[in-house]
Design an enzyme around this catalytic site. Structure first.
Site, PDB file in Angstrom:
ATOM      1  N   GLY A  36      -0.010  -4.992   1.132  1.00 21.05           N
ATOM      2  CA  GLY A  36      -1.215  -4.995   0.313  1.00 21.05           C
ATOM      3  C   GLY A  36      -1.043  -5.720  -1.003  1.00 21.05           C
ATOM      4  O   GLY A  36      -2.001  -6.284  -1.544  1.00 21.05           O
ATOM      5  N   GLU A  52      -1.485  -9.339  -0.224  1.00 20.49           N
ATOM      6  CA  GLU A  52      -2.904  -9.592   0.025  1.00 20.49           C
ATOM      7  C   GLU A  52      -3.702  -9.589  -1.275  1.00 20.49           C
ATOM      8  O   GLU A  52      -4.644 -10.374  -1.440  1.00 20.49           O
ATOM      9  CB  GLU A  52      -3.436  -8.546   1.005  1.00 20.49           C
ATOM     10  CG  GLU A  52      -2.854  -8.749   2.406  1.00 20.49           C
ATOM     11  CD  GLU A  52      -2.993  -7.530   3.299  1.00 20.49           C
ATOM     12  OE1 GLU A  52      -3.344  -7.710   4.484  1.00 20.49           O
ATOM     13  OE2 GLU A  52      -2.733  -6.400   2.830  1.00 20.49           O
ATOM     14  N   GLU A  96       4.187  -5.538   7.488  1.00 19.54           N
ATOM     15  CA  GLU A  96       3.558  -4.383   8.119  1.00 19.54           C
ATOM     16  C   GLU A  96       4.083  -4.093   9.525  1.00 19.54           C
ATOM     17  O   GLU A  96       4.158  -2.922   9.935  1.00 19.54           O
ATOM     18  CB  GLU A  96       2.027  -4.582   8.170  1.00 19.54           C
ATOM     19  CG  GLU A  96       1.331  -4.404   6.836  1.00 19.54           C
ATOM     20  CD  GLU A  96       1.229  -5.667   6.017  1.00 19.54           C
ATOM     21  OE1 GLU A  96       0.429  -5.722   5.077  1.00 19.54           O
ATOM     22  OE2 GLU A  96       1.993  -6.632   6.316  1.00 19.54           O
ATOM     23  N   ALA A 108       0.847  -1.187   0.000  1.00 21.36           N
ATOM     24  CA  ALA A 108       0.000   0.000   0.000  1.00 21.36           C
ATOM     25  C   ALA A 108       0.885   1.239   0.000  1.00 21.36           C
ATOM     26  O   ALA A 108       2.064   1.184   0.358  1.00 21.36           O
ATOM     27  CB  ALA A 108      -0.919  -0.011   1.210  1.00 21.36           C
TER      28      ALA A 108
END
Length: 260
Positions: A111, A114, A134, A66
């Site tokens: 992200g 994911e 993260e 992200a």
């Protein structure tokens, strides 16, 4: 079909979707997530599309994660909305009837990992690096990574990867059961498209029902999953594709499936 941050090419029932932000390693900004949501919904509704292959632009990253610059200034409410937006996308990919293949061509972190896990399976290039780092930023996975890894790897292995923020090589990811196959970088997308083409030649309804059976069955007791499978299996016998597929077999010809 193109948007500001995505490229889409459709050929012979297969859509190749490329996240196109190579200067920032294809990082997932809110605007990119919105474009991905809209594009996946459009491809799922497009009768010309049977399978979707997703990859990243450039040679370094599928999606490096992200957009940290965007996240750095979020408060708790904004972070919650951001997480739910990302989860909406990965849930749509995982539950839509059409299969999706992730062609991971470099970094797939946070992200990006994911997003790849939302697909039905993953192919990776030899230079791919994957993980959920993260915690090294003082946060945790927010787009479903803790749930996806937990179900895929089991508690202990998921905890190890998430707690340490460790990155896995493509070969390690294959050994751990995250990746189905590893290819030289120059062959990755072609191999993913080849597999997608093979899937696209099958009965779309059968593939969709099989995807649903596997997905839902993982959250059921085995006996309940068997019951659900039998219901889906039986429902296909009211379809034109079942009639066409079996008649083609008897007549020793290629089936002409219509998805109906």
């Amino acid at each position: 079909m193109e948007t500001q941050n995505l490229l889409v090419d459709i050929k012979d029932g297969v859509a190749l979707l490329t996240i196109n932000r190579p200067t920032v390693l294809n990082a997932l900004h809110t605007s990119v997530i919105a474009e991905l949501q809209k594009t996946f919904e459009a491809l799922n509704a497009d009768q010309a599309v049977k399978v979707i292959v997703m990859t990243g632009s450039g040679e370094k990253a599928f999606v490096a994660g992200a957009d940290i610059a965007e996240m750095a200034v979020m408060n708790s409410q904004q972070a919650h909305e951001f997480a739910r937006t990302g989860q909406k996308l990965v849930n749509f990919i995982g539950t839509m009837p059409k299969p999706a293949i992730a062609a991971v061509n470099g970094f797939a972190l946070g992200g990006g990992m994911e997003l790849a896990l939302a697909c039905d399976f993953i192919y990776a290039s030899e230079n791919a690096k994957m993980g959920l780092p993260e915690v090294t930023l003082g946060i945790m996975p927010g787009f479903g990574g803790s749930q996806k890894f937990g179900r895929l790897l089991g508690r202990s292995r998921a905890n190890e990867l998430i707690f340490t923020g460790k990155m896995l090589s493509a070969v390690e990811a294959k050994e751990w059961g995250i990746v189905n196959a590893v290819f030289p970088a120059g062959e990755l997308v072609a191999k993913a498209l080849e597999t997608a083409g093979r899937i696209a030649g099958n009965g779309l309804l059968g593939v969709a029902h099989a995807k649903e059976a596997v997905r839902r069955g993982l959250d059921m007791a085995e006996a309940d999953g068997m019951d659900y499978e039998s219901v889906l299996f039986a429902s296909l016998f009211a379809s034109r594709d079942q009639k066409e597929g079996m008649q083609a077999f008897v007549e020793k010809r290629k089936a002409n499936f219509t998805g109906s």
